[in-house]
Structure formats: C-alpha cells, structure tokens
Write a protein that holds these residues in place. Structure first.
Motif, short mmCIF file in Angstrom:
data_model
loop_
_atom_site.label_atom_id
_atom_site.label_comp_id
_atom_site.label_asym_id
_atom_site.label_seq_id
_atom_site.Cartn_x
_atom_site.Cartn_y
_atom_site.Cartn_z
N PRO A 1 0.80 -1.23 0.00
CA PRO A 1 0.00 0.00 0.00
C PRO A 1 0.83 1.28 0.00
CG PRO A 1 -0.96 -1.59 1.50
CD PRO A 1 0.36 -2.15 1.07
N VAL B 1 2.41 1.77 -3.50
CA VAL B 1 1.41 2.18 -4.48
C VAL B 1 0.94 3.60 -4.20
CG1 VAL B 1 -0.90 1.70 -5.38
CG2 VAL B 1 0.68 -0.19 -4.92
N TRP B 2 0.81 3.95 -2.92
CA TRP B 2 0.39 5.32 -2.55
C TRP B 2 1.39 6.36 -3.06
CZ3 TRP B 2 3.19 8.62 0.65
CH2 TRP B 2 2.53 9.81 1.04
N LEU C 1 -7.05 9.73 -7.38
CA LEU C 1 -6.37 8.45 -7.55
C LEU C 1 -5.83 7.95 -6.21
CD1 LEU C 1 -5.24 6.26 -9.45
CD2 LEU C 1 -3.23 7.72 -9.80
N SER C 2 -5.22 8.84 -5.44
CA SER C 2 -4.70 8.47 -4.12
C SER C 2 -5.82 8.03 -3.19
CB SER C 2 -3.95 9.66 -3.51
OG SER C 2 -3.49 9.37 -2.22
N LEU D 1 -7.15 4.52 -4.24
CA LEU D 1 -6.22 3.43 -3.92
C LEU D 1 -6.23 3.13 -2.42
CD1 LEU D 1 -3.24 4.43 -6.24
CD2 LEU D 1 -4.77 2.48 -6.53
#
Length: 268
Positions: free
Chosen positions: A177, A180-181, A217-218, A221
């Motif tokens: 996570p 990806v963040w 997007l953040s 996710l």
C-alpha cells in the motif's frame, strides 16, 4: 517463469535501458532517454541527465543481478526496483532543472524555444497534505487492527470477489500500500514545475485539475486498501471490495473528465 528468471529478466531490461540512454545521450529524441521538459529545452541538460541515468541504470542493474543470483525474495527485489525508480526520478529531475537553469545563464546558451504561456505552477501543498492524510488514516487503522490480522492475508481478488492472491502481513498491509500510494504523490509533484510537462505529448491545460486527478487516484487506492484490510480482519465481506473498486473507477472517470474539459483559467 521462475522467480529467479523473472528477476534476472528485469535486471537485464534495466541494463539495456541504461546502455540505450548512454548511446543516445547526445541525441535528443522522443523515445529513448530521460525525457522531461527541461531536457527537451536544453542540450546540456539532456546530455548530463542521460549520462547520469545511463550509468546509474547500468550499475544498479548489476546490483539487481547480484540480488537475483543470491536468491533474494521477490519482495526484497521489488523494493530494490522501487528504490531505483525513486532515486533516479528525483536525482534526474533535480539535475535536469539545475542544468537547464545553468544553460539559460550561460552566454553560450542556444536560443530557447518560445514560451508556451504556461509558466506558473499550481499550489500543490493542499493536495499533498490531503494525500498524506489518506495514508495517515490508513496506517492508523492498520495499527489499531494489527493484532487481529492473520499472518497471511488476502491481497488480490478475482472477478467473483474471491481471494486468489496472498501475502505476508507486513508486506501486504504496509509495504505494497505505501509503495502504491507513492505513485499519485510523485505524479502530483510536477504540477509545481510546469517545465516538467513542456514539449511532452500530454500537457494538462489546468494544473489544478491534474492535482485533483492525482488526489482522487490516491483516495481511491487507499480506500481499496482499507476495504481489503477490513476484509482480512473479518469486518466486511469480500464483495464490498468490489463495490469500492467500482465507486473508485467512477470517481476516477469524473476526475479524468474534469482534467480534459476544464479550462486553463478555471477554478477546479
């Protein structure tokens, strides 16, 4: 493909990329090299940055090959690759901006292309703080639920909302996570420097809309990772994750629509 073979393949691809960057370090082109607005505007910046990128890629690829031969886990290898991307991106951007500015100050500097009219960057601080807030909320939730998590957690689900991929607890709820963040966070930073986009095939007309897109997007996710966390401690069923993904995609489509339609002077 075995894990070692995959790691060797990635390392060799990186090695090839480094060699190509070195081969084209004196020839600006739209396909090969460290290509941002600063390097397109300055031959000096192009050569300096691509020399660094090429040498760094070659050296780092040999390091990754050594890791592959040593037999490290894919998680460790992936962290190594992510480290390469982050280091090269930040050093490359710093070098590109610095060399471009030195080129402008030089009396021998070649004539620069006409200004595009997009010289002011966006105020990215509110967006960065918002994205940091998303991560802080998620990590707080992880800390509160850590003792309830199993050693192996579900990290991927098929079309029927059934888990079909698993990972260790630390890597699954924190490592992946956080990595990806970082993607939308890094994508937000160029809005402060419009020259990053200059002469690129894609230039957002409104940098505020670009920041909104990366922040959505953040948010999406982190929301999906949060639902996955709640599933692994038995709070929500797996189909809730699917609904969360659908909602995330809908919001993302809206953000893309705003990105493509908002005018340069409009408030987002």
């Amino acid at each position: 493909m075995s894990e070692t073979a995959f790691e060797m393949f990635v390392s060799l691809v990186l090695l090839l990329g480094g060699l190509l960057a070195l081969a084209f370090r004196k020839r600006r082109n739209p396909l090969i090299g460290f290509r941002v607005g600063y390097t397109y505007h300055s031959e000096r910046a192009w050569e300096k940055v691509n020399t660094f990128a090429g040498v760094f890629s070659v050296v780092y690829s040999l390091f990754l090959l050594a890791l592959a031969f040593y037999g490290v886990s894919r998680n460790i290898f992936t962290l190594g690759v992510v480290g390469f991307v982050i280091i090269q991106l930040f050093i490359g951007l710093w070098m590109a901006k610095r060399e471009y500015e030195l080129d402008e100050l030089s009396e021998e500097a070649p004539e620069k292309p006409p200004a595009t009219g997009k010289t002011e960057g966006a105020s990215i601080k509110p967006y960065l703080l918002t994205q940091l807030g998303f991560l802080a909320f998620y990590l707080l939730l992880v800390a509160l639920l850590w003792d309830r998590l199993p050693e192996r957690i579900a990290t991927h689900f098929n079309a029927s909302s059934e888990p079909d991929g698993y990972s260790g607890r630390l890597w699954g709820v924190i490592g992946v996570p956080v990595l990806v963040w970082l993607l939308p966070l890094v994508l937000t930073l160029p809005a402060k420097e419009p020259a990053f986009f200059a002469r690129a095939n894609f230039y957002p007309r409104n940098l505020g809309a670009w920041c909104l897109f990366t922040t959505v997007l953040s948010c999406g996710l982190v929301s999906v990772f949060t639902l996955t966390l709640l599933y692994n401690v038995g709070i929500v069923p797996s189909n809730v994750i699917s609904y969360g993904v659908y909602l995330f995609l809908a919001l993302l489509v809206f953000a893309i629509y705003r990105l493509l339609t908002v005018g340069g002077d409009e408030r987002v």
